[in-house]
Design a protein around this motif. Structure first.
Motif, PDB file in Angstrom:
ATOM      1  N   PRO A  24      87.319 -31.956  51.192  1.00 22.88           N
ATOM      2  CA  PRO A  24      86.710 -32.396  52.492  1.00 22.88           C
ATOM      3  C   PRO A  24      85.093 -32.857  52.456  1.00 22.88           C
ATOM      4  CG  PRO A  24      87.309 -30.178  52.628  1.00 22.88           C
ATOM      5  CD  PRO A  24      87.749 -30.785  51.375  1.00 22.88           C
ATOM      6  N   LEU A  25      84.386 -32.184  51.700  1.00 25.29           N
ATOM      7  CA  LEU A  25      83.187 -32.415  51.451  1.00 25.29           C
ATOM      8  C   LEU A  25      82.838 -33.630  50.889  1.00 25.29           C
ATOM      9  CD1 LEU A  25      81.883 -28.870  50.044  1.00 25.29           C
ATOM     10  CD2 LEU A  25      80.886 -30.000  52.133  1.00 25.29           C
ATOM     11  N   GLN A  26      83.482 -33.875  49.542  1.00 28.36           N
ATOM     12  CA  GLN A  26      83.400 -35.166  49.024  1.00 28.36           C
ATOM     13  C   GLN A  26      83.724 -36.436  49.883  1.00 28.36           C
ATOM     14  OE1 GLN A  26      83.471 -35.936  44.807  1.00 28.36           O
ATOM     15  NE2 GLN A  26      85.620 -36.727  45.002  1.00 28.36           N
ATOM     16  N   TRP A  95      78.471 -29.490  41.413  1.00 26.72           N
ATOM     17  CA  TRP A  95      78.997 -30.815  41.997  1.00 26.72           C
ATOM     18  C   TRP A  95      78.159 -31.273  42.823  1.00 26.72           C
ATOM     19  CZ3 TRP A  95      79.929 -31.448  47.178  1.00 26.72           C
ATOM     20  CH2 TRP A  95      80.345 -32.609  47.686  1.00 26.72           C
ATOM     21  N   ALA A  96      77.631 -30.773  43.694  1.00 29.47           N
ATOM     22  CA  ALA A  96      76.779 -31.229  44.846  1.00 29.47           C
ATOM     23  C   ALA A  96      75.475 -32.007  43.959  1.00 29.47           C
ATOM     24  CB  ALA A  96      76.071 -29.975  45.896  1.00 29.47           C
ATOM     25  N   LEU A  97      74.909 -31.442  43.118  1.00 28.00           N
ATOM     26  CA  LEU A  97      73.915 -32.003  42.133  1.00 28.00           C
ATOM     27  C   LEU A  97      74.323 -33.443  41.718  1.00 28.00           C
ATOM     28  CD1 LEU A  97      71.313 -31.987  40.897  1.00 28.00           C
ATOM     29  CD2 LEU A  97      72.367 -30.773  38.869  1.00 28.00           C
ATOM     30  N   HIS A  98      75.588 -33.380  41.200  1.00 31.94           N
ATOM     31  CA  HIS A  98      76.403 -34.376  40.432  1.00 31.94           C
ATOM     32  C   HIS A  98      76.436 -35.655  41.508  1.00 31.94           C
ATOM     33  CE1 HIS A  98      79.644 -35.475  37.091  1.00 31.94           C
ATOM     34  NE2 HIS A  98      78.825 -36.427  37.437  1.00 31.94           N
ATOM     35  N   GLN A  99      76.842 -35.191  42.607  1.00 29.41           N
ATOM     36  CA  GLN A  99      77.489 -36.058  43.747  1.00 29.41           C
ATOM     37  C   GLN A  99      76.331 -36.919  44.269  1.00 29.41           C
ATOM     38  OE1 GLN A  99      80.698 -37.067  44.471  1.00 29.41           O
ATOM     39  NE2 GLN A  99      79.641 -38.663  45.011  1.00 29.41           N
ATOM     40  N   GLY A 105      83.404 -40.878  44.098  1.00 30.38           N
ATOM     41  CA  GLY A 105      83.448 -39.174  43.874  1.00 30.38           C
ATOM     42  C   GLY A 105      83.277 -38.601  42.623  1.00 30.38           C
ATOM     43  N   MET A 106      82.231 -37.787  42.387  1.00 36.05           N
ATOM     44  CA  MET A 106      82.204 -37.184  41.144  1.00 36.05           C
ATOM     45  C   MET A 106      82.979 -36.014  40.782  1.00 36.05           C
ATOM     46  SD  MET A 106      79.682 -39.093  39.593  1.00 36.05           S
ATOM     47  CE  MET A 106      80.841 -40.563  40.124  1.00 36.05           C
ATOM     48  N   VAL A 160      73.087 -33.392  35.046  1.00 34.87           N
ATOM     49  CA  VAL A 160      71.813 -34.414  35.558  1.00 34.87           C
ATOM     50  C   VAL A 160      72.194 -35.542  34.572  1.00 34.87           C
ATOM     51  CG1 VAL A 160      69.640 -34.648  34.917  1.00 34.87           C
ATOM     52  CG2 VAL A 160      70.252 -32.630  36.150  1.00 34.87           C
ATOM     53  N   LEU A 161      72.715 -35.381  33.243  1.00 31.55           N
ATOM     54  CA  LEU A 161      72.986 -36.552  32.571  1.00 31.55           C
ATOM     55  C   LEU A 161      74.396 -37.194  32.917  1.00 31.55           C
ATOM     56  CD1 LEU A 161      72.425 -35.064  29.025  1.00 31.55           C
ATOM     57  CD2 LEU A 161      70.801 -36.323  30.258  1.00 31.55           C
ATOM     58  N   LEU A 162      74.902 -36.366  32.988  1.00 32.50           N
ATOM     59  CA  LEU A 162      76.544 -36.902  33.832  1.00 32.50           C
ATOM     60  C   LEU A 162      76.380 -37.867  34.848  1.00 32.50           C
ATOM     61  CD1 LEU A 162      79.072 -34.075  33.211  1.00 32.50           C
ATOM     62  CD2 LEU A 162      78.791 -35.944  31.890  1.00 32.50           C
ATOM     63  N   ARG A 163      75.576 -37.396  35.648  1.00 30.54           N
ATOM     64  CA  ARG A 163      75.274 -38.023  36.883  1.00 30.54           C
ATOM     65  C   ARG A 163      74.448 -39.438  36.782  1.00 30.54           C
ATOM     66  NH1 ARG A 163      70.848 -38.853  40.070  1.00 30.54           N
ATOM     67  NH2 ARG A 163      71.149 -39.352  42.233  1.00 30.54           N
ATOM     68  N   ARG A 164      73.550 -39.303  35.652  1.00 28.81           N
ATOM     69  CA  ARG A 164      73.088 -40.481  35.493  1.00 28.81           C
ATOM     70  C   ARG A 164      73.920 -41.602  35.081  1.00 28.81           C
ATOM     71  NH1 ARG A 164      68.993 -39.850  30.566  1.00 28.81           N
ATOM     72  NH2 ARG A 164      71.193 -39.980  29.368  1.00 28.81           N
ATOM     73  N   GLU A 165      74.706 -41.201  34.236  1.00 24.76           N
ATOM     74  CA  GLU A 165      75.950 -42.237  33.618  1.00 24.76           C
ATOM     75  C   GLU A 165      77.043 -42.524  34.337  1.00 24.76           C
ATOM     76  OE1 GLU A 165      75.401 -43.636  30.997  1.00 24.76           O
ATOM     77  OE2 GLU A 165      73.458 -42.746  30.409  1.00 24.76           O
ATOM     78  N   ASP A 166      76.976 -41.834  35.558  1.00 21.80           N
ATOM     79  CA  ASP A 166      78.331 -42.041  36.782  1.00 21.80           C
ATOM     80  C   ASP A 166      79.675 -41.495  36.226  1.00 21.80           C
ATOM     81  OD1 ASP A 166      77.352 -42.858  39.204  1.00 21.80           O
ATOM     82  OD2 ASP A 166      77.402 -44.792  38.742  1.00 21.80           O
ATOM     83  N   ILE A 167      79.380 -40.537  35.299  1.00 20.09           N
ATOM     84  CA  ILE A 167      80.637 -39.798  34.889  1.00 20.09           C
ATOM     85  C   ILE A 167      81.029 -38.662  35.711  1.00 20.09           C
ATOM     86  CG2 ILE A 167      81.700 -38.800  32.623  1.00 20.09           C
ATOM     87  CD1 ILE A 167      79.654 -40.419  31.144  1.00 20.09           C
ATOM     88  N   PRO A 168      82.486 -38.637  35.900  1.00 22.21           N
ATOM     89  CA  PRO A 168      82.799 -37.616  36.667  1.00 22.21           C
ATOM     90  C   PRO A 168      83.492 -36.550  36.085  1.00 22.21           C
ATOM     91  CG  PRO A 168      84.758 -39.402  36.678  1.00 22.21           C
ATOM     92  CD  PRO A 168      83.362 -39.868  35.975  1.00 22.21           C
ATOM     93  N   LEU A 169      83.735 -35.358  36.879  1.00 23.58           N
ATOM     94  CA  LEU A 169      84.192 -34.146  36.255  1.00 23.58           C
ATOM     95  C   LEU A 169      85.154 -33.346  37.225  1.00 23.58           C
ATOM     96  CD1 LEU A 169      83.556 -32.159  33.698  1.00 23.58           C
ATOM     97  CD2 LEU A 169      81.807 -31.313  35.253  1.00 23.58           C
ATOM     98  N   ASP A 170      86.168 -32.729  36.703  1.00 23.57           N
ATOM     99  CA  ASP A 170      87.144 -31.897  37.539  1.00 23.57           C
ATOM    100  C   ASP A 170      86.369 -30.642  37.825  1.00 23.57           C
ATOM    101  OD1 ASP A 170      88.936 -30.431  38.614  1.00 23.57           O
ATOM    102  OD2 ASP A 170      90.742 -31.130  37.497  1.00 23.57           O
ATOM    103  N   TYR A 171      86.031 -30.456  38.968  1.00 20.61           N
ATOM    104  CA  TYR A 171      85.243 -29.252  39.138  1.00 20.61           C
ATOM    105  C   TYR A 171      85.956 -28.168  39.801  1.00 20.61           C
ATOM    106  CZ  TYR A 171      80.726 -31.307  38.694  1.00 20.61           C
ATOM    107  OH  TYR A 171      79.401 -31.906  38.062  1.00 20.61           O
TER     108      TYR A 171
END
Length: 239
Positions: A24-26, A95-99, A105-106, A160-171
Motif C-alpha cells: 500500500p505504501l508503494q 526502500w523509502a530511500l530507493h523509491q 515501483g522500486m 543509493v547506487l541502485l536508485r541512480r540506475e533505477d534497478i529494483p529490489l525485493d525488499y
C-alpha cells in the motif's frame, strides 16, 4: 487424504509483514497520495539508522502481527521479536530511500523468471559479461558487516547506487534475510544467498518490462561462495 500445511517460519512471517507494509505504501506513493508521500519522507530519514533512534517511525511500522503467531506457529521470543523489528525497520527505510522520486515501483518481488535479490541487483549495475570489482566489493563488504548497524549503512550505500540506475529490489525478501542474518549462523546463510544471486544473474535487460509489486518471495538458503526504464525525477518528496 488431508494435506497439512506447515505454519510459516519466523523469516517468512517477517517477509510477509514487510510485503504487507510495502504494497500500500508503494501504490499510494506512485499515485501521489499525500499520506503515503509523507510516510515515505519519514521512513527515508531512518535509512542507515537504528530503529530505536526514531520513535516517529513506530506508528508507521506496525509489528503487531508478529505478536500473534499463526495457528501451529511458535510465538517469537523477545530476542526474535527484536530481530524481526530491526529487520523490518532496515528494509522499509531502505526502500523509502530507493523509491524517492522514482516513477516506478522500486520494490518488486523476486521470481524465478525475474530475479530481484540483492546480488542480482548489484550485478545488474555492471556491464554485461564484466565484473566491476568496486561494485562487487561493496556487496562483499555488506556481507561481512560485523553488526546490523554497519550492515544497514553499507546497504544504504548500495541502495543509493541502485536508485541512480533505477534497478529494483525485493525488499520483502531482504527483510527476511535481515532477520536471518541476525540469528546465530544466519550471516553465513545470507551471504551465500547474496552470492548465489550475484553469480546466477544473466543479462536480460532488453527483454524486461517494469512490473508492479507482487506476492513476497521469502526465499530459502542456497549454497554459494561467501563473497558475495525511466529516470525522470519528480520533486513531490524533496523533503
Amino acid at each position: 487424504m488431508t494435506t497439512v500445511t506447515a505454519p510459516p517460519t519466523p523469516r517468512e512471517r517477517v517477509a510477509q509483514l514487510a510485503a504487507d507494509h510495502l504494497a500500500p505504501l508503494q501504490r499510494g506513493y506512485l499515485a501521489d497520495q499525500s499520506r503515503e508521500v509523507a510516510a515515505l519522507a519519514r521512513l527515508r530519514r531512518g535509512a542507515g539508522r537504528e530503529a530505536g533512534q526514531l520513535p516517529d517511525l513506530w506508528s508507521l511500522i506496525d509489528t503487531g502481527p508478529l505478536h500473534a503467531p499463526p495457528e501451529g506457529a511458535r510465538p517469537l521470543d523477545e530476542s526474535d521479536l527484536v530481530r524481526a523489528e530491526d529487520a523490518l525497520h532496515v528494509a522499509l527505510t531502505l526502500w523509502a530511500l530507493h523509491q524517492q522520486s522514482r516513477p516506478t515501483g522500486m520494490h518488486q518481488s523476486d521470481r524465478t523468471d525475474r530475479r530481484r535479490g540483492l546480488g542480482t541487483a548489484v550485478r545488474r549495475m555492471m556491464q554485461p559479461g564484466e565484473i566491476d570489482e568496486p561494485l562487487r566489493k561493496r556487496l562483499v563488504r555488506a556481507g561481512s558487516a560485523p553488526d546490523l548497524a554497519t550492515l544497514a549503512q553499507r546497504l544504504r550505500d548500495i541502495v543509493v547506487l541502485l536508485r541512480r540506475e533505477d534497478i529494483p529490489l525485493d525488499y520483502a525478501l531482504l527483510a527476511g534475510q535481515l532477520y536471518t542474518w541476525q540469528r546465530p549462523g544466519g550471516a553465513d546463510i545470507v551471504r551465500r544467498e547474496w552470492g548465489r544471486s550475484f553469480h546466477a544473474w544473466h543479462d536480460k535487460r532488453a527483454s524486461e518490462q517494469p512490473s508492479a509489486d507482487g506476492p513476497a518471495s521469502t526465499g530459502g538458503p542456497t549454497p554459494i561462495d561467501n563473497e558475495a526504464t525511466r529516470t525522470t525525477d519528480t520533486d513531490k518528496d524533496a523533503s
